[in-house]
Design a protein around this motif. Sequence first.
Motif, PDB file in Angstrom:
ATOM      1  N   ARG A  96       1.812  -2.740  -9.643  1.00 60.02           N
ATOM      2  CA  ARG A  96       0.652  -2.465  -8.433  1.00 60.02           C
ATOM      3  C   ARG A  96       0.485  -3.327  -7.889  1.00 60.02           C
ATOM      4  O   ARG A  96      -0.339  -2.992  -6.503  1.00 60.02           O
ATOM      5  N   MET A  97       0.675  -4.403  -8.860  1.00 60.43           N
ATOM      6  CA  MET A  97      -0.049  -5.561  -8.452  1.00 60.43           C
ATOM      7  C   MET A  97       0.290  -6.297  -7.047  1.00 60.43           C
ATOM      8  O   MET A  97       1.012  -7.074  -7.770  1.00 60.43           O
ATOM      9  N   SER A  98      -0.579  -6.503  -6.257  1.00 56.88           N
ATOM     10  CA  SER A  98       0.403  -6.519  -4.744  1.00 56.88           C
ATOM     11  C   SER A  98      -0.519  -7.414  -3.942  1.00 56.88           C
ATOM     12  O   SER A  98      -1.534  -7.533  -4.147  1.00 56.88           O
ATOM     13  N   ALA A  99       0.071  -8.618  -3.459  1.00 58.64           N
ATOM     14  CA  ALA A  99      -0.093  -9.156  -1.814  1.00 58.64           C
ATOM     15  C   ALA A  99       0.140  -8.816  -0.219  1.00 58.64           C
ATOM     16  O   ALA A  99       1.079  -8.436  -0.280  1.00 58.64           O
ATOM     17  N   GLY A 118       7.664 -11.777  -7.046  1.00 55.56           N
ATOM     18  CA  GLY A 118       8.064 -12.488  -6.268  1.00 55.56           C
ATOM     19  C   GLY A 118       8.980 -11.104  -5.342  1.00 55.56           C
ATOM     20  O   GLY A 118       9.939 -11.419  -4.266  1.00 55.56           O
ATOM     21  N   GLU A 119       8.775  -9.690  -5.897  1.00 48.15           N
ATOM     22  CA  GLU A 119       9.668  -8.211  -4.475  1.00 48.15           C
ATOM     23  C   GLU A 119       8.753  -7.862  -3.961  1.00 48.15           C
ATOM     24  O   GLU A 119       7.776  -7.725  -3.725  1.00 48.15           O
ATOM     25  N   ILE A 120       9.839  -7.801  -3.197  1.00 49.66           N
ATOM     26  CA  ILE A 120       9.196  -7.904  -1.256  1.00 49.66           C
ATOM     27  C   ILE A 120       9.690  -7.088  -1.576  1.00 49.66           C
ATOM     28  O   ILE A 120      10.615  -6.225  -1.335  1.00 49.66           O
ATOM     29  N   ILE A 121       8.661  -5.741  -1.112  1.00 53.53           N
ATOM     30  CA  ILE A 121       8.201  -4.017  -1.004  1.00 53.53           C
ATOM     31  C   ILE A 121       8.941  -3.697   0.058  1.00 53.53           C
ATOM     32  O   ILE A 121       8.993  -2.857   0.731  1.00 53.53           O
ATOM     33  N   SER A 143      -3.012  -3.458  12.047  1.00 58.50           N
ATOM     34  CA  SER A 143      -2.486  -2.585  12.278  1.00 58.50           C
ATOM     35  C   SER A 143      -0.783  -2.139  11.478  1.00 58.50           C
ATOM     36  O   SER A 143      -1.386  -0.664  11.218  1.00 58.50           O
ATOM     37  N   ILE A 144      -0.767  -3.029  10.958  1.00 59.81           N
ATOM     38  CA  ILE A 144       0.857  -3.066  10.454  1.00 59.81           C
ATOM     39  C   ILE A 144       0.487  -2.329   8.935  1.00 59.81           C
ATOM     40  O   ILE A 144       0.427  -1.536   8.085  1.00 59.81           O
ATOM     41  N   VAL A 145      -0.449  -2.892   8.442  1.00 60.40           N
ATOM     42  CA  VAL A 145      -0.818  -2.852   7.135  1.00 60.40           C
ATOM     43  C   VAL A 145      -1.746  -1.673   7.246  1.00 60.40           C
ATOM     44  O   VAL A 145      -1.165  -0.764   5.762  1.00 60.40           O
ATOM     45  N   GLU A 146      -2.733  -1.258   7.742  1.00 60.69           N
ATOM     46  CA  GLU A 146      -2.925   0.171   8.007  1.00 60.69           C
ATOM     47  C   GLU A 146      -1.702   1.728   7.936  1.00 60.69           C
ATOM     48  O   GLU A 146      -2.009   2.877   7.426  1.00 60.69           O
ATOM     49  N   GLY A 147      -1.251   1.183   8.752  1.00 68.81           N
ATOM     50  CA  GLY A 147       0.075   2.349   8.732  1.00 68.81           C
ATOM     51  C   GLY A 147       0.595   2.235   7.415  1.00 68.81           C
ATOM     52  O   GLY A 147       1.453   3.265   7.265  1.00 68.81           O
ATOM     53  N   MET A 148       0.875   1.196   6.212  1.00 67.39           N
ATOM     54  CA  MET A 148       1.358   1.206   5.072  1.00 67.39           C
ATOM     55  C   MET A 148       0.136   2.127   4.110  1.00 67.39           C
ATOM     56  O   MET A 148       0.128   2.031   3.171  1.00 67.39           O
ATOM     57  N   GLU A 151       0.706   4.848   1.414  1.00 62.67           N
ATOM     58  CA  GLU A 151       1.500   3.807   0.883  1.00 62.67           C
ATOM     59  C   GLU A 151       0.315   3.375  -0.760  1.00 62.67           C
ATOM     60  O   GLU A 151       0.335   3.551  -1.281  1.00 62.67           O
ATOM     61  N   ILE A 152      -0.433   2.414   0.264  1.00 63.72           N
ATOM     62  CA  ILE A 152      -0.543   1.539  -0.340  1.00 63.72           C
ATOM     63  C   ILE A 152      -1.746   2.058  -1.845  1.00 63.72           C
ATOM     64  O   ILE A 152      -2.103   2.062  -2.894  1.00 63.72           O
ATOM     65  N   GLU A 153      -2.372   2.917  -0.723  1.00 63.61           N
ATOM     66  CA  GLU A 153      -3.967   3.702  -1.989  1.00 63.61           C
ATOM     67  C   GLU A 153      -2.799   3.843  -3.164  1.00 63.61           C
ATOM     68  O   GLU A 153      -3.823   4.255  -3.853  1.00 63.61           O
ATOM     69  N   GLN A 154      -1.937   4.830  -2.603  1.00 62.78           N
ATOM     70  CA  GLN A 154      -1.076   5.855  -3.983  1.00 62.78           C
ATOM     71  C   GLN A 154      -0.745   4.928  -4.761  1.00 62.78           C
ATOM     72  O   GLN A 154      -0.677   5.374  -6.435  1.00 62.78           O
ATOM     73  N   SER A 155      -0.120   3.851  -4.319  1.00 61.02           N
ATOM     74  CA  SER A 155       1.176   2.946  -5.061  1.00 61.02           C
ATOM     75  C   SER A 155       0.818   1.580  -5.963  1.00 61.02           C
ATOM     76  O   SER A 155       1.199   1.491  -6.646  1.00 61.02           O
TER      77      SER A 155
END
Length: 406
Positions: A96-99, A118-121, A143-148, A151-155
């Motif tokens: 879950r921890m990501s950047a 180092g996993e590219i999600i 804008s691109i991150v808002e499109g995700m 998914e980000i908030e859930q996972s």
Amino acid sequence: MTRRDDVVSERVAPSPGSRTSNDQLRRFNLSMLMQILHRNGGCSRAELTRRTGLNRSTIAVLVAELVEAGLAYEGEPETVVGQIGRPSLRVHPEPRMSAITVNPEHNSVAIGLIGLGGEIIRSVRFDSSRVPSPAEAVRVAHSIVEGMRGEIEQSYDLVGVGIAVPGLVSAATGRIVNAPQLRWNDVDLATPMAQAFQLPVFIANDATVGAIAENLFGAAKGAKDLVFVDGSGSGIGGGVIIDGQPLRGTSGFAGELGHIMVNSTGARCHCGRIGCLETEVNLERLLLLLGLTRADEHELDIELGVTRDHAVLEEVRRQLGFLSIALTNLVNIFDPEVVVLGGFLGALLTVSDERLGGELKLRSMSGHSRSVVLARARLRSRRVMIGAAELAFAPLLADPLAFRRV
């Protein structure tokens, strides 16, 4: 039962009754474990015991604390043929921890969502017909991150934003001093990016983060001392790691390897000097002879691998000669274990080994150059995203409990 304060006895002897020292050492041990898990994608408890020198009960306590904090989890034990006794549980960094990573270039902005290990999600590249302005880079990334967002908030839990730019970044201020490819000068990108994402933002040169990525997960994994030289259509950059730490210099500008002088009678570089490495070792010249306007690493490998054109091979040989001069200088200056070549320089290395009989050579004054490993970057186009994420992960790895999830 082992108490958590017993971790102290495994490292240094704090002052008697010093709770502060106990806490500092506990955090140090947790940081050490977190870094091992991150860099290896997980380890068994037995492996953690071997790598750290801590005893089994201490490892159990530290792992339990990381799991409780939501920073790691334990999976099925690994089984080894012929193993005697109960197999050790395997500990993994919490995915879950990501950047978020951002990499603006002269005709695009690349965005990544990168997990621990180092996993590219997710990876998204926004192509543009013009050089993006700083404001456009922020707008595109957000804008691109808002499109995700769903998914980000859930996972996922975001820890920060890492930005890699093709230019000079001030170590003191984080400002982009000069990025010729982008035509940016004295730009504060961190502040508007932090306002857009409401997250900590970290910025560094793209070749520097490439060196970090190759050192942690790529061709130079585990090396203490390495030189990374990267070639692209915009020039040549690089990064140097000494005793496991990136060499940044007083102002953060170390690694401008493209401006090593290799030809005193050569062409004038855009920097004003004569015969810089990137004026003599140049992707544009290769593409011109190949009849191409652009080519990524994979396409260049194919073209150079099949060409029978004498002029192309002679140009490759000429560039390899100047590259040898530069790399020899770097070996003599930094005495690295590994020299890693990225971008089109990696393609030149492959041609040198496979078609020209090892034309690229290192000539060390000490005579020990045979022990220097010359390797092609393994992460290819992924290295900038992975390296930029390391900027954002650094605070978490240094003090995991500051990022406890639960």
